[in-house]
Design an enzyme around this catalytic site. Structure first.
Site, mmCIF file in Angstrom:
data_model
loop_
_atom_site.group_PDB
_atom_site.id
_atom_site.type_symbol
_atom_site.label_atom_id
_atom_site.label_comp_id
_atom_site.label_asym_id
_atom_site.label_seq_id
_atom_site.Cartn_x
_atom_site.Cartn_y
_atom_site.Cartn_z
ATOM 1 N N ALA A 230 21.636 27.973 100.603
ATOM 2 C CA ALA A 230 21.531 28.989 99.553
ATOM 3 C C ALA A 230 20.500 28.465 98.560
ATOM 4 C CB ALA A 230 22.876 29.186 98.884
ATOM 5 N N GLY B 10 21.948 26.151 89.588
ATOM 6 C CA GLY B 10 22.411 25.975 90.968
ATOM 7 C C GLY B 10 23.253 27.148 91.387
ATOM 8 N N ASN B 11 24.017 26.967 92.454
ATOM 9 C CA ASN B 11 24.943 28.034 92.869
ATOM 10 C C ASN B 11 26.161 27.406 93.532
ATOM 11 O OD1 ASN B 11 24.427 27.912 95.884
ATOM 12 N ND2 ASN B 11 22.351 28.282 95.124
ATOM 13 N N PHE B 12 27.109 28.252 93.917
ATOM 14 C CA PHE B 12 28.407 27.751 94.382
ATOM 15 C C PHE B 12 28.448 27.408 95.873
ATOM 16 C CE2 PHE B 12 29.987 30.244 90.625
ATOM 17 C CZ PHE B 12 30.421 29.129 89.913
#
Ligand code: C5P
Length: 411
Positions: A285, A216-218
């Site tokens: 994102a 995943g990402n932030f």
């Protein structure tokens, strides 16, 4: 609540706030603060009982206007004109509304300044009931609330929860933020995006490795949620396709949220909503890659001994919609670049067949991921001059982004 939702439609509005004698009267102070902060002028009318629950000095300090309770001022003999107040108001809000005041309103019992003003009001009326669970259920209350509805009044349904009596059930006054939003949304219905459908993506995507792990990402989803809320506050019907974000992120009334997890799920939801959309703003994102396979059971260090995860490319949602795009539809993307920002953004604009791209400046402190502010540059495919938006709250940046997209709509 981790985000506040901007109230975009209350600036300069005149709001008469009626407060009655319920425990929830303490929340009215917060409601007044929200109205005043949004640029509204507020005149408070309290019933005699309400003064037992919250001091008029608190309310007059917050509104900058003396609180009205009596028909006449005891000191000066000045008559408080309920007719003038009724004409001055753009909206009348009764919060909290007790069973007794609701009954008086339903039956025209004008024995105090609040009900008298209500009967004179030509403005839309919003009623936020607050009472004990049993009182709320009583056929007389149910009937009175139905009567108010039949008069065209807007009922802001009470929430479920623990009541002052310690009983649990429906009857707790809706939170001030939700009340303020309901009124803001009422005025937003006739906003510049009325009749238009806006699709927004927000948040990260999670790409499963096994049942308990993911790539995943932030991304917090704050920017995308702010965009969806801004579009809804301008009167649009909004579909928000959201990746996994903090559940406390709030949406504006009327935003339909589709929760997804992976890029492929996000693509499916977007492909479904896009044909009906006039504007699509891709603020998510999205993970560029996903594991080539998702293990059915948890990978064990000892047994499976994996040291490489094979990745495959995810679909590009924005580019897919770019290919589906019909003339007249507006497609906007975001770009987060670290170098050659403008060139890369322009390249993406062309490659994905976007009409507009919002370039996040990572060089500006306070902009980008995980913060509540942002600074962006909006670049158009049409060659229109770029719009530079200096560091502001994400809510304010969102308004600018939605306005920029709205300009591109065919007349
Ligand atoms: O190519 P890049 O990821 O930098 O492009 C960013 C823009 O494309 C954003 O608007 C993002 O939401 C969108 N995007 C997408 N699907 C992907 C990757 C990015 O819609 N797989």
């Amino acid at each position: 609540m981790s985000t506040s939702i901007a109230l975009n439609n209350l600036h300069g509005r005149h709001i008469v706030l009626g407060i009655t004698g319920g425990i929830a009267a303490y929340k009215s102070a917060v409601l007044v603060r929200l109205f005043v902060k949004a640029g509204a002028e507020v005149q408070v009318i309290m019933t005699p009982n309400a003064r037992e629950f919250i001091g008029p000095v608190t309310m007059s300090t917050l509104t900058g206007k003396p609180v009205i309770t009596e028909f006449f001022s005891a000191n000066t003999g000045e008559w408080h004109s309920h007719v003038d107040l009724g004409l001055w108001a753009d909206a009348m809000v009764i919060a909290p509304a007790t069973a007794s005041t609701i009954a008086k309103m339903a039956n025209g019992v004008a024995d105090n300044m609040l009900v008298t003003s209500y009967l004179s009001a030509r403005a839309p009326v919003f009623v936020a009931p607050a009472m004990d669970f049993d009182m709320m259920q009583h056929p007389s209350t149910v009937r009175n609330i139905e009567t108010l509805r039949s008069y065209g009044n807007h009922i802001i349904e009470p929430a479920e929860g623990e009541l002052a009596s310690h009983l649990v059930g429906k009857g707790r006054m809706e939170e001030p933020e939700a009340i303020a939003l309901a009124i803001d949304a009422f005025f937003g219905v006739s906003g510049p995006l009325a009749g238009h459908h806006v699709l927004v993506t927000a948040g990260p995507t999670y790409e499963r490795i096994d049942p308990v792990r993911f790539i995943g990402n932030f991304s917090s989803g704050l920017m995308g949620y702010a965009i969806a809320n801004a579009a809804a506050s301008m009167g649009a019907k909004v579909t928000l396709v959201s990746g996994p974000v903090d559940r406390s992120l709030r949406t504006y009334p009327g935003v339909e949220t589709v929760q997804v997890e992976s890029a492929r799920e996000m693509l499916d939801a977007c492909a479904k909503a896009f044909p009906e959309s006039d504007i699509a703003i891709m603020a998510a994102a999205v993970a560029d890659y996903r594991p080539s396979e998702c293990h059915e059971s948890k990978i064990k260090r000892e047994k499976d001994g994996i040291d490489v995860i094979e990745l495959v490319k995810n679909p590009d949602i924005a580019a897919t919609l770019g290919q589906m795009k019909r003339p007249g539809q507006v497609l906007a993307g975001f770009a987060l670049e670290t170098d050659h920002e403008r060139e890369n953004a322009k390249d993406k604009l062309a490659r994905k067949n976007l009409d507009m791209i919002v370039l996040n400046s990572l060089r500006t402190p306070g902009a980008g991921f995980g913060v509540t502010t942002n600074a962006v540059e909006i670049i158009f495919a049409s060659g229109n001059p770029a719009i530079s938006v200096p560091l502001k709250s994400k809510e304010e940046v969102a308004l600018e982004v939605v306005r920029a997209a709205a300009i591109l709509l065919p007349l």
